[in-house]
Design a protein around this motif. Structure first.
Motif, mmCIF file in Angstrom:
data_model
loop_
_atom_site.group_PDB
_atom_site.id
_atom_site.type_symbol
_atom_site.label_atom_id
_atom_site.label_comp_id
_atom_site.label_asym_id
_atom_site.label_seq_id
_atom_site.Cartn_x
_atom_site.Cartn_y
_atom_site.Cartn_z
ATOM 1 N N HIS A 162 0.824 -1.198 0.000
ATOM 2 C CA HIS A 162 0.000 0.000 0.000
ATOM 3 C C HIS A 162 0.864 1.256 0.000
ATOM 4 C CE1 HIS A 162 -3.655 2.345 0.755
ATOM 5 N NE2 HIS A 162 -2.901 3.061 1.596
ATOM 6 N N PHE A 163 1.842 1.318 0.857
ATOM 7 C CA PHE A 163 2.585 2.574 1.045
ATOM 8 C C PHE A 163 3.652 2.811 -0.004
ATOM 9 C CE2 PHE A 163 1.135 2.436 5.590
ATOM 10 C CZ PHE A 163 0.398 3.593 5.499
ATOM 11 N N LYS B 138 1.302 1.388 -4.103
ATOM 12 C CA LYS B 138 0.017 1.946 -4.505
ATOM 13 C C LYS B 138 -0.026 3.448 -4.295
ATOM 14 C CE LYS B 138 -4.763 0.381 -4.208
ATOM 15 N NZ LYS B 138 -5.688 -0.169 -3.211
ATOM 16 N N LYS B 139 0.277 3.882 -3.068
ATOM 17 C CA LYS B 139 0.194 5.308 -2.777
ATOM 18 C C LYS B 139 1.507 5.794 -2.146
ATOM 19 C CE LYS B 139 -4.781 5.536 -1.992
ATOM 20 N NZ LYS B 139 -5.825 5.573 -0.960
ATOM 21 N N GLY C 34 2.752 8.541 -2.372
ATOM 22 C CA GLY C 34 2.666 9.963 -2.035
ATOM 23 C C GLY C 34 2.542 10.219 -0.549
ATOM 24 N N PHE C 35 1.861 9.324 0.176
ATOM 25 C CA PHE C 35 1.632 9.573 1.606
ATOM 26 C C PHE C 35 2.960 9.627 2.368
ATOM 27 C CE2 PHE C 35 1.179 7.664 5.844
ATOM 28 C CZ PHE C 35 0.447 8.668 6.442
ATOM 29 N N ARG D 110 4.837 12.708 1.545
ATOM 30 C CA ARG D 110 4.366 13.869 2.283
ATOM 31 C C ARG D 110 4.804 13.811 3.749
ATOM 32 N NH1 ARG D 110 -0.053 13.169 -0.801
ATOM 33 N NH2 ARG D 110 -1.215 12.063 0.826
#
Lengths: 631, 317, 173, 111
Positions: free
Chosen positions: A529-530, A533-534, A536-537, A540
């Protein structure tokens, strides 16, 4: 067959000697033959000896081969003698077998290096020293092997010594382990003064009668030995050298800094388990050290972007598991994890090495990616290793070994909830960073062109190790999964059984197993997931001040280097700077200054005038006569 | 009192005899040389020219006695007297006949050595004080020559001393009652003769004064009486060496009883003088370095060997 | 005999003083020889005939000839005349003379303060000396011989200069 | 005639000669003359030995004198050779001019 036990360490030693003296003039194929062949013969011999040992065990489940008396001095006469029991058999099997595979791998990996012969010579020497260490019958010989592997580690970390960073890493490893070795030497000296013998077995046999449990002396000895183990096995607080040790070639990392040498601490504690059991506080410390190390190293591994550093922190973390097992008295579980870990971590390092090799010495995982299709063999073997590391349930060997540790940290009489919780959290983090690495490396877009593809000599060891990483676990399975006890059976004569506190709580065991398995999968999902997939989190998060600080903190391995720099190195260099002018010397310089002053005073009389000297002599005569006559 | 008078008489007699013999030597030498060289020699003044010596002495006494202004006057005058004194004084130890000797010293031979070594000063100082290049060269040659040959002279006589067991000349003569020392000490005799010639710088060892190279060597600047003293001193030296050879090696006054002991001594002395004059007629002068090389490389080992063998024989008997 | 002793003693002292104070080296040397001869007489009077003879032979006869030889070689007889004024000023000699006077005073005190029983004169024969030399002092004789040898070699070495042949015919020698 | 040895007078003579020799060493600048003065002192010392030997009618004094003589001979041989060498090097045998082996340098003057 066991009569030829001495050949096991001697074969690699011969290889070392030949390569060291003649390696410069030999052809590469001959070098390969000697370098790998000697280790291979050793491995073959170990397997034959192992079969004989297991099928027709010698008396007392142990075998001693005394070659000759090393030296005799002051009542101590250490001999060159080898001692074979279940524990050392497990170790020499791993050392020779994994070592052989890594040698085969290196024969291709290092072939184009100008120091090929030197490399294989050092590797042979290392194997020989490691075998001496684990086979040693007495403390002196064991210490010889102990320092021998330290030397080889130093030489191999700094193998590419032309870059100053490598040399610095080698020095760091050497100095940090020296701290531990000093403690261990003190411990050994204490043992010698206590028992007036060097023989390990007789020490262990007489120890329980010699000390009452928890007496000050045995605690001291246990702590000092622990110090040595901590240094060599890169545990808290002496773990800082291992990530830097990745400066060495990848096969070195695989053999020395993952599979064998770093587990010498585990061997030391297991070998001297009697001493530790007599010092419960030291046992507890071992467990706590293991638990905290596995957590700290795990968190540090999550943020690393150098593939070898990830694996290095993971190694620290896994050895932490072994220490935890030893600390809670689950001796055979710890040794079992050592063996399985040797398989899969060597596999991972070799796989990483193959990737690095293919990508033109690129070690940053964020510059890799998309290798799944390009290098399928490496991908699948690497995946097998990662699965074992993340302890994917049922199919990987890592699951069985790690599960045993988790279970005993809960159920053993020395275990506790906190230890289990730490180990559990560690397992969760392990699956996160493992699959973060796998995903980033093998999925996504290709970022670096593949430079060259690994050949057969590199792939075969990978495959063999991958198979072992899968099936190795079936040597030892929990109660509810077949209850195979081949491995602990082999060690039963050497190491005591673990004392289960929560006896009969098989339902608890099952719950814990399921829980662990689920967290493992959850960790994999989180990694997906981290980072896939994403992403960006996390990006950030890194932008925020706290996130950046945390990232930096973990990246630098919890700032241990910084702390040591502040607490030890800076004061030391400060003191050195003060003492640069040799303050203490002034005590001896002062008289000489006085003499020089007096000399300057009297040398005015040395005016070169002969008659002046004659007058001086005459004056002396007058004075002497006056004293003789009138006084 | 009469003892003292006898003593003084003996002293006077010795001095007179020595001087007479030395002066007579001049005549004898000239006649003998002429004889050997197939010519007549001095034969005009007196019978056989025997008064030629007197004429010479008158000539020397009446010549201008000149001291060069550049010379060191005191030493210039002192030097010729040294040779006279040192040579004359040694005659004191030569036993003339049994019981007649000026001084029977227990260090007789050493006395001779001492004064013969002092004799070197006359030559050296004469050469130096003349302030003349040739004279200085002659003096330096003479110094090294005399210094060197003194060593062999001393060593050559040690065999005699060993066989006698005394330095006293009287003892030495008495020890030769049966056998003259020339027989057992022939090597010593040869060395002593050679060294003696060198000490008295006679031809062929007259290197300090060799006319052909150094004008007249150390006495180039001398004239008149002072030259006469050097001249007579040389003949005194010959006489002394002859007398010593006769005493030390030829038995001194020992001899058959039909002649008095003093006559035997005189016969031997004159025989030696004649022999030395014959040497002058017969031998050429060696080169300076040959002289020293011969001394140190041949005479010294030879005299040491002689000493060693003598000592061994004395010890074994 | 005692008269001879006193005369010789006075001559020795006077000639030694002259030897020390003459500016001309050869004159000083001659006075020194006279001093040694006088000393030899003193020794003779004291009954040490052998030593007296050696004093004349070796000191006066050999060692001093060496000095004369060197002085002649260096031709320094007249050179020190120039320095006469400079070194005869009281400033130069008063200190050393005072020092020597103190030394002499101390020695005199030491000599005169010891009870010395006078003994009758007895002549020590050369033979006795020789026997003593070659029995009791044999080692000393050996050492002295070695020292002389060292002296000879040392002097030879110092004085040795490689001969340079000026003429081409003599090059080979 | 049995005579007495003038022990004290002769010892005083030796001491006086020694003192004069010492003065000679201290005031002469010519090295050869300094060596000659040393010979005076040696001779005086030897004389003292002989006086003692005669006093006890023993040969030891003369033996010592012979040793001193030997020593003096060797010393003179080497010493004069050195002086010759020195003269060739320095064209002088003035002891006051041979002060090159002193230890008074510029540096030592400053401290």
């Amino acid at each position: 067959m066991m009569r030829y036990l001495w050949l096991v360490p001697v074969m690699p030693l011969l290889g070392f000697l030949v390569l060291a003296f003649f390696g410069r003039n030999l052809r590469k194929s001959i070098i390969t033959l000697i370098g790998t062949g000697t280790v291979g013969l050793s491995a073959l011999l170990v397997i034959l000896i192992g079969i004989e040992f297991l099928t027709s065990p010698p008396a007392g489940n142990a075998f001693t081969l005394k070659l000759w008396t090393w030296m005799s001095s002051g009542g101590l006469s250490p001999s060159i003698a080898f001692y074979l029991d279940g524990l050392s058999l497990a170790f020499i099997f791993v050392v020779t077998f994994v070592g052989f595979l890594i040698h085969v791998y290196s024969s291709e990996y290092m072939r184009d290096d100008e120091g090929f012969a030197r490399f294989l010579a050092f590797m042979n020497l290392f194997v020989s020293a490691m075998l001496i260490l684990v086979l040693a019958d007495n403390l002196a010989l064991m210490y010889l092997g102990w320092e021998g592997v330290g030397l080889c580690s130093f030489l191999l970390i700094g193998f590419w010594y032309k870059e100053s960073a490598n040399a610095a890493a080698a020095r760091k490893a050497f100095i940090v382990t020296r701290v531990g070795d000093t403690a261990m030497a003190l411990g050994l000296f204490l043992l010698i003064t206590e028992f007036n013998t060097l023989d390990i077995r007789s020490i262990l046999e007489t120890a329980p009668a010699h000390w009452t449990p928890g007496s000050a002396k045995v605690v001291w000895i246990a702590f000092l030995l622990l110090g040595g183990a901590v240094g060599k096995s890169a545990q808290l607080p002496l773990q800082t050298w291992l990530p830097d040790a990745m400066a060495g070639p990848s096969p070195v990392s695989a053999l020395i800094h993952a599979a064998t040498m770093v587990t010498a601490g585990v061997y030391l504690i297991a070998r001297n388990h009697v001493v530790f059991e007599l010092a419960p506080i030291a046992m507890k410390t071992v467990a706590i050290v293991g638990a905290s190390t596995l957590l700290i190293a795990g968190f540090a591994a999550v943020v690393q972007y150098d593939i070898k550093r990830v694996l290095a922190y993971s190694t620290i973390s896994q050895i932490g598991y072994m220490f935890l097992a030893l600390g809670v008295g689950a001796w055979s579980a710890g040794i079992f994890h050592f063996m399985i870990h040797a398989f899969f971590k060597a596999l991972l390092f070799l796989g990483a090495g193959a990737v690095i090799h293919a990508l033109h010495h690129e070690q940053n995982i964020f510059k890799m990616g998309g290798l799944r299709k390009e290098m399928p063999v490496i991908f699948w073997t690497f995946l097998a290793g990662s699965g074992a590391l993340a302890a994917l349930p049922l199919v990987t060997a890592g699951f069985y070994s790690k599960d045993a540790i988790l279970w005993y940290s809960w159920s053993s009489e020395k275990g506790s909830l906190f230890l289990w919780a730490a180990a559990f959290l560690g397992a969760f983090i392990t699956s996160i960073y493992t699959f973060r690495m796998v995903f980033i490396t093998f999925w996504g877009k290709m970022k670096t062109h593949i430079h060259l593809r690994p050949g057969r000599a590199m792939l075969i060891p990978l495959v063999v190790l991958a198979v072992l990483s899968i099936i190795g676990g079936f040597l030892e399975t929990p109660h509810n999964l077949g209850h195979i006890t081949l491995f602990s059976g082999m060690l039963s004569g050497v190491l005591p059984e673990v004392h289960i506190l929560h006896s009969g709580a098989e339902s608890t065991e099952l719950i814990l197993q399921v829980l662990t398995a689920l967290t493992g999968f959850f960790g994999i999902y989180l990694a997906w997931h981290f980072w896939m997939k994403k992403p960006g989190f996390l990006f950030r998060l890194k932008q925020t001040r706290a996130g950046a600080a945390l990232h930096h903190w973990w990246l630098t391995g919890w700032g241990f280097d910084w702390v040591y720099d502040l607490l030890i190195i800076r004061p030391f260099t400060w003191l050195s700077n003060i003492n640069k002018n040799d303050i203490v010397d002034y005590i001896s310089i002062a008289p000489s200054n006085l003499v020089v002053w007096l000399h300057n005073l009297t040398r005015r009389s040395q005016n070169g005038n002969l008659r002046w000297y004659a007058a001086g002599i005459a004056l002396g005569l007058i004075i002497t006569l006056t004293i003789a006559l009138f006084l | 009192m009469s003892e003292t008078w006898t003593y003084i008489l003996v002293i006077a007699g010795v001095i007179l005899a020595a001087l007479t013999i030395a002066a007579g030597n001049i005549f004898i030498e000239r006649r003998l040389l002429s004889l050997w060289q197939d010519r007549l020699g001095p034969n005009r003044v007196g019978p056989f020219g025997i008064l030629q010596v007197v004429a010479d002495v008158v000539k020397i006494f009446t010549k201008e006695d000149w001291v060069p202004r550049f010379a060191d006057r005191g030493i210039f005058i002192l030097s010729p007297t040294i040779v006279m004194i040192t040579t004359m004084i040694v005659f004191a130890i030569i036993p003339l006949s049994p019981g007649i000797v000026v001084a029977d010293l227990n260090i007789g031979l050493l006395f001779f050595f001492g004064f013969s070594s002092l004799g070197a000063y006359s030559l050296v100082l004469a050469g130096w004080s003349s302030n003349n290049k040739y004279a200085l060269l002659g003096a330096m040659r003479g110094a090294s020559q005399m210094l060197s040959y003194e060593v062999f002279m001393g060593l050559s006589l040690m065999g005699v001393v060993m066989m006698t067991g005394s330095f006293s000349m009287v003892d030495i003569v008495e020890a030769q009652k049966n056998t003259w020392f020339i027989v057992p000490q022939f090597v010593g005799f040869l060395i002593f003769l050679i060294a003696g010639l060198a000490e008295s710088h006679r031809i062929p060892f007259d290197i300090p004064e060799s006319e052909s190279e150094l004008v007249a060597g150390f006495h180039s600047e001398y004239s008149g009486m002072k030259f006469g003293m050097f001249f007579v001193g040389e003949y005194l030296g010959i006489t002394l060496i002859s007398a010593l050879t006769a005493t030390l090696f030829l038995g001194g006054w020992n001899g058959p009883a039909f002649l008095p002991p003093i006559a035997w001594l005189l016969i031997k002395v004159f025989g030696m003088i004649a022999f030395i004059i014959l040497l002058r007629a017969a031998l050429p002068r060696p080169r300076y370095d040959q002289l020293l090389g011969f001394g140190w490389k041949i005479l010294l080992p030879l005299s040491l060997l002689n000493l060693l063998i003598t000592g061994a024989i004395i010890l074994s008997t | 005999m005692l008269i001879a002793f006193y005369i010789a003693g006075v001559i020795a002292v006077v000639s030694t003083i002259m030897a020390v104070t003459r500016s001309n080296a050869v004159h000083a040397l001659l006075y020194l020889i006279v001093s040694f001869l006088a000393a030899a007489v003193v020794l003779f009077v004291l009954g040490a005939h052998f030593a007296a003879a050696l004093e004349v032979i070796v000191y006066a006869g050999a060692i001093m000839v060496l000095f004369v030889f060197v002085i002649m070689m260096l031709n320094i007889g007249g050179e020190t005349e120039k320095a006469k004024e400079r070194w005869l000023v009281p400033k130069r000699w008063i200190g050393p003379a005072l020092m020597a006077a103190i030394l002499f005073a101390i020695l005199s005190y030491a000599i005169l303060n010891q009870p010395v029983a006078t003994a009758s004169l007895s002549i020590v024969e050369p033979k006795t000396v020789g026997i003593s030399l070659y029995t009791q002092y044999l080692l000393g004789v050996e050492i002295a011989a070695v020292m002389l040898m060292a002296g000879i070699i040392g002097a030879f070495h110092l004085g040795y200069t490689k001969r340079k042949s000026k003429h081409r015919f003599l090059k080979g020698e | 005639m049995m005579e007495q040895i003038p022990v004290e007078q002769s010892l005083l003579l030796a001491a006086l000669l020694f003192g004069i020799g010492l003065v000679g060493v201290l005031i002469r600048k010519n090295m050869i003359l300094m060596m000659m003065s040393v010979e005076i002192m040696l001779n005086a010392a030897g004389m003292a030995f002989i006086i003692a030997g005669s006093r006890w009618a023993q040969p030891d004094g003369q033996v010592m004198f012979i040793f001193i003589l030997t020593m003096a001979a060797a010393e003179v041989a080497v010493g004069l050779a050195l002086i010759l060498k020195l003269f060739h090097l320095q064209k002088s045998i003035d002891a006051d001019e041979m002060t090159q082996m002193n230890d008074i340098t510029e540096a030592s003057e400053s401290n």
